[in-house]
Design an enzyme around this catalytic site. Sequence first.
Site, PDB file in Angstrom:
ATOM      1  N   HIS A  59       0.831  -1.173   0.090  1.00 13.27           N
ATOM      2  CA  HIS A  59       0.199   0.099  -0.068  1.00 13.27           C
ATOM      3  C   HIS A  59       0.828   1.253  -0.075  1.00 13.27           C
ATOM      4  CE1 HIS A  59      -4.096  -1.279   0.104  1.00 13.27           C
ATOM      5  NE2 HIS A  59      -3.921  -2.111   0.883  1.00 13.27           N
ATOM      6  N   ASP A 107       0.034   7.112  -3.668  1.00 13.74           N
ATOM      7  CA  ASP A 107      -1.049   6.779  -4.473  1.00 13.74           C
ATOM      8  C   ASP A 107      -1.436   7.860  -5.673  1.00 13.74           C
ATOM      9  OD1 ASP A 107      -1.615   4.402  -3.276  1.00 13.74           O
ATOM     10  OD2 ASP A 107      -3.338   4.967  -2.177  1.00 13.74           O
TER      11      ASP A 107
END
Length: 382
Positions: free
Chosen positions: A131, A161
């Site tokens: 992540h 991200d």
Amino acid sequence: MAGPLTGLRIVEFAGIGPGPFCGMMLADHGAEVIRIDRASGSRGGSSPVSRADVLARGRKSIAIDLKSEKGVALARRLCATADGLIEGFRPGVMERLGLGPDALLADNPKLVYGRMTGWGQTGPYAPHAGHDINYIALAGALAHFGRAGDKPTPPINMVGDFGGGGMMLAFGMVSALLNVARGGEGQVIDAAMTDGTAVLMGMIHGMRNAGVWQEDLGVNALDTGAHFYDTYETADGKFVSIGSIEPQFYAQLRELAGLSDDPDFDAQHDRSQWPALKAKLTQLFRTKTRSEWDALLEHTDVCYAPVLTMSEAAEHPHNRARETFVTVGDHVQPAPAPRYSATPSATPAPAPLPGDDSETVLREMGLAPDEIAKLRESGAFA
């Protein structure tokens, strides 16, 4: 449609985080983005399946069963009509589905095939899960977010991200599409969040190379080490931000805050004095409310702004004047950015629910009603 990307068709395989952010950016600026959702209606992870989903706004949605041969064949036909494609699966998944770059570029040699992953398509970490927090850690960014004496603090998931991931892929997609428009061939874009995050750290690498950045946490001018570049709590428990780096801005801060006669503040860049000066400013800012500091320091060259929550930001006069936020459906969200003088972007449409536009997309592909009916009966789409 409105925006400079009008006329481009992008197929987006539904995912979470950076892939949808890239799709949102392209849709915001005029591209027709058709998202292939799962026939089950879910999108995986924690991504909300809702018309309030900001990252999914401005799309068409077709729900295809990619576990069926007919569904895969249907997705392949759709990709043959597209200028670009976005997918965010682990390396090898699209190939196993029969939708890898070799197959789709054979169908459509002008296709720009965008691949969004954390670790990239190659390298020892490539097959494994991760992540944002992991990607920015490995890229050498997370170690530099935080205060001295504390542990590194993830900046939500802005850096990996969205900054190093989705935005970098959107830039790559537009660059490759421009190359195609100039007569080039389609190609594959390997967008890794580790790579993109490393690029975002470019200035900090330059400062370290020049000897003006230390790798210790929270001891530099831009990482909360300096008293003149930090946030401070006010009397009412809110916060303000100060970025008075340049000498003329620092001088104005001292003047307006009543610090001109305090000789301790003369040596702005004496790092040994920063902790003591920060303690003084901490005490000073707690003597007034945030509104009182706004009245004193807003609209000056101190480099000042109140620290606003999302809901507060939408109501601030500057953001209202620029229409930085818009209401889509019943939900306030950021407006498309940046702005264009000749091809302005339209206000985005709410996110579709999975499969909202399935039949519309198929009709636009040229499928006859009886063929659409047979595909529906077979479960190829929902």
